[in-house]
Scaffold this motif. Structure first.
Motif, PDB file in Angstrom:
ATOM      1  N   VAL A 116      27.270  37.997  70.565  1.00  0.00           N
ATOM      2  CA  VAL A 116      27.127  36.943  71.566  1.00  0.00           C
ATOM      3  C   VAL A 116      25.656  36.531  71.611  1.00  0.00           C
ATOM      4  O   VAL A 116      24.771  37.381  71.759  1.00  0.00           O
ATOM      5  CB  VAL A 116      27.581  37.422  72.957  1.00  0.00           C
ATOM      6  CG1 VAL A 116      27.459  36.301  73.981  1.00  0.00           C
ATOM      7  CG2 VAL A 116      29.013  37.939  72.906  1.00  0.00           C
ATOM      8  N   ILE A 165      29.604  32.656  70.202  1.00  0.00           N
ATOM      9  CA  ILE A 165      30.289  33.904  69.860  1.00  0.00           C
ATOM     10  C   ILE A 165      30.508  33.873  68.358  1.00  0.00           C
ATOM     11  O   ILE A 165      31.164  32.965  67.840  1.00  0.00           O
ATOM     12  CB  ILE A 165      31.636  34.041  70.593  1.00  0.00           C
ATOM     13  CG1 ILE A 165      31.419  34.011  72.104  1.00  0.00           C
ATOM     14  CG2 ILE A 165      32.340  35.328  70.180  1.00  0.00           C
ATOM     15  CD1 ILE A 165      32.706  33.966  72.898  1.00  0.00           C
ATOM     16  N   TYR A 219      28.381  43.800  69.589  1.00  0.00           N
ATOM     17  CA  TYR A 219      29.360  44.881  69.574  1.00  0.00           C
ATOM     18  C   TYR A 219      29.371  45.418  68.146  1.00  0.00           C
ATOM     19  O   TYR A 219      29.855  44.762  67.231  1.00  0.00           O
ATOM     20  CB  TYR A 219      30.744  44.362  69.959  1.00  0.00           C
ATOM     21  CG  TYR A 219      30.852  43.948  71.405  1.00  0.00           C
ATOM     22  CD1 TYR A 219      31.487  44.762  72.334  1.00  0.00           C
ATOM     23  CD2 TYR A 219      30.324  42.733  71.845  1.00  0.00           C
ATOM     24  CE1 TYR A 219      31.599  44.388  73.668  1.00  0.00           C
ATOM     25  CE2 TYR A 219      30.430  42.340  73.174  1.00  0.00           C
ATOM     26  CZ  TYR A 219      31.068  43.168  74.074  1.00  0.00           C
ATOM     27  OH  TYR A 219      31.166  42.785  75.394  1.00  0.00           O
ATOM     28  N   ASP A 246      29.737  42.677  78.681  1.00  0.00           N
ATOM     29  CA  ASP A 246      31.186  42.514  78.788  1.00  0.00           C
ATOM     30  C   ASP A 246      31.548  41.328  79.677  1.00  0.00           C
ATOM     31  O   ASP A 246      32.431  40.528  79.355  1.00  0.00           O
ATOM     32  CB  ASP A 246      31.825  43.783  79.350  1.00  0.00           C
ATOM     33  CG  ASP A 246      31.827  44.943  78.368  1.00  0.00           C
ATOM     34  OD1 ASP A 246      31.720  44.693  77.154  1.00  0.00           O
ATOM     35  OD2 ASP A 246      31.919  46.093  78.822  1.00  0.00           O
ATOM     36  N   LEU A 250      30.843  38.082  77.843  1.00  0.00           N
ATOM     37  CA  LEU A 250      31.848  37.824  76.815  1.00  0.00           C
ATOM     38  C   LEU A 250      33.155  37.342  77.434  1.00  0.00           C
ATOM     39  O   LEU A 250      33.749  36.353  76.976  1.00  0.00           O
ATOM     40  CB  LEU A 250      32.091  39.086  75.994  1.00  0.00           C
ATOM     41  CG  LEU A 250      33.214  38.984  74.946  1.00  0.00           C
ATOM     42  CD1 LEU A 250      32.892  37.938  73.904  1.00  0.00           C
ATOM     43  CD2 LEU A 250      33.459  40.340  74.290  1.00  0.00           C
TER      44      LEU A 250
END
Length: 341
Positions: A39, A66, A127, A180, A183
Motif C-alpha cells: 500500500v 494498492i 505485507y 490494516d 487497506l
C-alpha cells in the motif's frame, strides 16, 4: 462477518514493513521485493507508479495505490526518470550497481530519502507474507488499484503519517493495525466504485439471499451445511439457491464452502499450537482423517506438510520457538536505517 472482513480476518499485518519516504526530484526506484501486497499513500507532492507490463498511474496528495505482487514495478518522480535505487527481497536497497544505500539515506525513525525538506512524501506499508485466507482477496485485485483522494474520506492516512515516525512501546502493533485499517478502507472504496470488476463473493454479499448464505458460511464453517440446509435458512428452494449462487459467485455453494473451509484450515494450521484434529473441528470436518483427505486432494499435500512448510517460511519451529531469519541485510520497521520504497 461480511465477505471482505472474513478475508482480512486471518492474515493481519504482523511486523509489516512500514516506511516514510522523503524525496526530491529526480528520483526513481525499481521495486523487486516480490511482496504479495503493498500500500502506497502520497502525503505530499506526487509520484508515478509503473508496472513492468506497461500500466502506469500518477498519484498526488491523498491518493493511495494498492500493488499486488510478486511482479516488479517502478516508483518515480516522472515516467522517464532512470532508476537510481533497487529494492530487493527482504527490503534491502542498493544502487543499480549494487552499492548499499540503507545508512547513506537514512533520515530518522522509519524515514528514508534524499531530502529532509522533500517535495514528495510517501507512506509505504508492505505485507511481506501472504496468508492463506488472503488468496481469494489477492486474486480479486488487479495488479495496480489506485484510489483517488476525492473518492474516499480516510482519516487513517494523516494518523499513520504521525505514528510512523514514533518509536514508543507497542508502536509496531499500532502501525500494523493502522495499516490494516488503511487497506480495508481502500479496498471497500475500490470494490464499491462504479465500473470495478468486483469479485463474485463481494457482489454476492449485496444480494439478500446470497449475502445471507455467505454470512452463514463465513461465520459458521463448522456447521454440517448442505445445499438444502443453506436454502432453508435463506428461505428459497435448493434449485433456486444453487442457480443464483453459481450465477453471482461463479461456482456452486458446496465448492465455495469447501474452498473456504480449506483456506481457513491452512491459516489455522500455521499456528504452532494447533493440531490437525482441533483445526478439523473448527472448519467443519469430522476428524483429522477427513480434513487430511480433503486437504491433500485439493492442495496436493497433507495438513502436516503444509504446516511444517509454513512455519519454516515464518522462521518458527514446530515447537513454536522463533528462529533467526536467514535473510542477510533484512531491515526491520523500527530500524532508522530502513531502506526506501
Amino acid at each position: 462477518m461480511d465477505a471482505l472482513a472474513s478475508l482480512l480476518n486471518g492474515p493481519r499485518a504482523q511486523g509489516a514493513f512500514l516506511l516514510r519516504s522523503m524525496l526530491t526530484a529526480p528520483w526513481s526506484m525499481r521495486i523487486h521485493d516480490e511482496a504479495p501486497l503493498t500500500v502506497v499513500a502520497v502525503v505530499r507532492g506526487h509520484a508515478w507508479i509503473a508496472l513492468d507490463r506497461g500500466e502506469s498511474q500518477r498519484l498526488t496528495a491523498g491518493d493511495v495505490a494498492i500493488v499486488r505482487g510478486p511482479d516488479h514495478y517502478r516508483v518515480s518522480d516522472e515516467p522517464d526518470t532512470q532508476p537510481q535505487i533497487i529494492i530487493h527481497p527482504g527490503q534491502r536497497c542498493t544502487t543499480p550497481e549494487g552499492r548499499d544505500l540503507a545508512k547513506e539515506m537514512a533520515l530518522g525513525v522509519r524515514t528514508w530519502g534524499n531530502n529532509a525538506d522533500a517535495e514528495t512524501i510517501m507512506l509505504t506499508g508492505t505485507y511481506q507474507l501472504a496468508g492463506e485466507v488472503s488468496r481469494s482477496l489477492l486474486e480479486a485485485l488487479p495488479a495496480l488499484a489506485v484510489i483517488r483522494a476525492d473518492d474516499v474520506d480516510c482519516p487513517v492516512i494523516p494518523l499513520l503519517a504521525t505514528e510512523i515516525v514514533k518509536d514508543e512501546a507497542g508502536q509496531e502493533a499500532v502501525l500494523d493495525r493502522l495499516l490494516d485499517l488503511l487497506l480495508i478502507a481502500m479496498l471497500r472504496s475500490w470494490f464499491a466504485r462504479s465500473g470495478t470488476d468486483a469479485p463474485g463473493w463481494y457482489r454476492g454479499y449485496r444480494d439478500p439471499v446470497i449475502g445471507h448464505v455467505l454470512c452463514l458460511i463465513y461465520n459458521n464453517p463448522e456447521q454440517p451445511w448442505t445445499v438444502a440446509s443453506l436454502a432453508a435458512s435463506a428461505g428459497v428452494s435448493r434449485a433456486a439457491l444453487a442457480r443464483r449462487f453459481s450465477e453471482l459467485i461463479g461456482e456452486p455453494p458446496m465448492a465455495f464452502l469447501t474452498a473456504w473451509r480449506l483456506s481457513l484450515a491452512a491459516d489455522l494450521l500455521c499456528q504452532p499450537e494447533a493440531t490437525v484434529g482441533a483445526v478439523a473441528e473448527k472448519v467443519g470436518y469430522g476428524d483429522a482423517f477427513a480434513l487430511s483427505t480433503a486437504f491433500k486432494r485439493v492442495r496436493g499435500m497433507s495438513p502436516r506438510e503444509h504446516r511444517t512448510r509454513a512455519l519454516r517460511r515464518e522462521g518458527v519451529g514446530i515447537d513454536g520457538s522463533r528462529h533467526q531469519r536467514a535473510e542477510e541485510g533484512r531491515a526491520t520497521p523500527a530500524d532508522p536505517a530502513s531502506p526506501p520504497r
